[in-house]
Enzyme design. Structure first.
Site, mmCIF file in Angstrom:
data_model
loop_
_atom_site.group_PDB
_atom_site.id
_atom_site.type_symbol
_atom_site.label_atom_id
_atom_site.label_comp_id
_atom_site.label_asym_id
_atom_site.label_seq_id
_atom_site.Cartn_x
_atom_site.Cartn_y
_atom_site.Cartn_z
ATOM 1 N N SER A 1 0.991 -1.047 -0.105
ATOM 2 C CA SER A 1 -0.136 -0.030 -0.055
ATOM 3 C C SER A 1 0.817 1.181 0.096
ATOM 4 O O SER A 1 1.785 1.345 -1.056
ATOM 5 C CB SER A 1 -1.060 -0.169 1.299
ATOM 6 O OG SER A 1 -1.995 1.110 1.116
ATOM 7 N N HIS B 1 -2.717 -1.011 -3.231
ATOM 8 C CA HIS B 1 -3.931 -0.222 -3.029
ATOM 9 C C HIS B 1 -3.734 0.925 -3.929
ATOM 10 O O HIS B 1 -3.189 1.825 -3.882
ATOM 11 C CB HIS B 1 -3.874 0.168 -1.784
ATOM 12 C CG HIS B 1 -4.277 -0.894 -0.688
ATOM 13 N ND1 HIS B 1 -4.062 -0.933 0.526
ATOM 14 C CD2 HIS B 1 -5.019 -2.263 -0.843
ATOM 15 C CE1 HIS B 1 -4.333 -1.766 1.349
ATOM 16 N NE2 HIS B 1 -4.824 -2.718 0.450
ATOM 17 N N ASP C 1 -4.156 -4.781 5.893
ATOM 18 C CA ASP C 1 -4.660 -5.674 4.819
ATOM 19 C C ASP C 1 -3.571 -6.560 4.411
ATOM 20 O O ASP C 1 -2.268 -6.095 4.251
ATOM 21 C CB ASP C 1 -5.215 -4.575 3.831
ATOM 22 C CG ASP C 1 -5.804 -5.579 2.587
ATOM 23 O OD1 ASP C 1 -6.308 -6.850 2.822
ATOM 24 O OD2 ASP C 1 -5.641 -5.226 1.467
#
Length: 356
Positions: free
Chosen positions: A172, A198, A294
């Site tokens: 990310s 992401h 995540d």
């Protein structure tokens, strides 16, 4: 910034409306204090010197001074966490990716229509990214130097022809540059890589194209149902999850617009859980820099089924959120600096002497 202190933010945007809306949205969060705004980089330079912000939000396209030139000077002379505010256009995407390569921590997209409503919808995302940026490790931008890392030409051709490994990577904040570092060190015949970053719709295609130019491997957006082949890197199309499914002796990409997982679509956990099911101990999982958690539980599942698992270390991560969460769960077999990850992947993926 101390843990208990409020995050002090300077907003730089040529739009008075966006400056007002960002100020309102960020000020609602008790952990954030907007200490000033500026309509262009020239004004911003004086405010940065005087106010010493913890985080800067920066419009990509600015008057009086190119936003990228301003960012480059800032990261060379006064490294400060920056969250870019970008338009969802091809030009905006390319500029944002370049900004990330110059040291910006993360970015949020600026809605093209209904700006006020759009920023309201993105309030949680904007606040989370600003607070995450305040904890980021930013370093002074260095002028390009000749790399001491061996080129992919030094790797024996077809070394991995008999390897049946599948590499799954998630990232990310800071990940657009981290994955570049990894892929630049992978040979053209490396095992297939599936990768989730992401990133919003509209940015995934230029992101894949940029990585394809920089890597000896072939990097592409995954198409639903396509076969996963060695020497290829597959990224999810914007705003869609990427999963891996087994089809006989082969793997295929599965792309869908299912609900967000851990507030993300694409989600790293979706990818990792599917790889655990479909590839098991033949997989290698890697969690790079990123905000939040995540991918941590998905990496733990990969570890439980016998896959090798790695995470990027805290010192080389822009934000040690995702890899740190995986480490605390016991999901990581190894914690490595960013520049050591590609070499370790090649070691783990090398075919065994008795392989057919």
């Amino acid at each position: 910034m101390s843990v208990s202190a409020r995050c002090r933010v300077l907003i730089i945007d040529d739009s008075a409306l966006v400056r007002q809306l960002l100020t309102e949205v960020l000020s609602r969060d008790r952990a954030i204090e907007v200490i000033g705004t500026a309509s262009d980089p020239v004004i911003a330079r004086e405010k940065i010197k005087r106010l010493d912000p913890d985080v800067i939000t920066l419009d990509v396209e600015m008057p009086r001074m190119d936003g990228l030139a301003f960012l480059e000077n800032l990261m060379r002379l006064r490294p400060t966490p920056v969250v870019m505010v970008s338009s969802l256009t091809s030009r905006g995407a390319a500029t944002t990716l370049q900004a990330l390569s110059l040291g910006a921590v993360d970015f949020v997209t600026k809605p093209q229509m209904g700006v006020a409503d759009g920023l309201e919808r993105y309030a949680d995302e904007i606040c989370a990214k600003v607070k995450g940026a305040a904890r980021a490790h930013v370093r002074a931008l260095q002028r390009p130097v000749t790399s001491a890392v061996p080129s992919v030409a030094d790797v024996p051709a077809l070394r991995f022809r008999t390897s049946n490994r599948l590499i799954a990577i998630g990232a990310s904040a800071g990940g657009t540059e981290a994955i570049r570092v990894v892929l630049e060190r992978m040979p053209a015949d490396a095992p297939a890589i599936v990768f989730t970053q992401h990133i919003p719709a509209g940015f995934s295609k230029p992101f894949a194209e940029r990585l394809d130019r920089l890597s000896a491997m072939s990097v592409r957006q995954a198409e639903d149902g396509e076969a996963i082949l060695p020497g290829h890197v597959y990224l999810p199309p914007g705003d869609r999850h990427l999963a891996v499914v087994r089809d006989g002796a082969h793997w295929r990409c599965r792309s869908d617009a299912g609900p967000p997982v851990n507030r993300h679509r694409p989600s790293v956990d979706v990818l990792f859980h599917s790889v655990a099911r479909s590839a098991g101990r033949n997989a290698i999982g890697v969690l790079l820099t990123g905000m939040g958690d995540d991918g941590a539980r998905g990496l733990l599942e990969m570890h439980r089924v016998g896959a090798a698992t790695l995470v990027q270390d805290e010192n080389s991560s822009v934000v040690w959120g995702m890899p740190g969460s995986a480490f605390r769960l016991g999901a990581a077999q190894q914690v490595l600096p960013l520049h050591g990850i590609a070499a370790r992947l090649l070691e783990l993926a090398a075919p065994q002497p008795d392989a057919a």
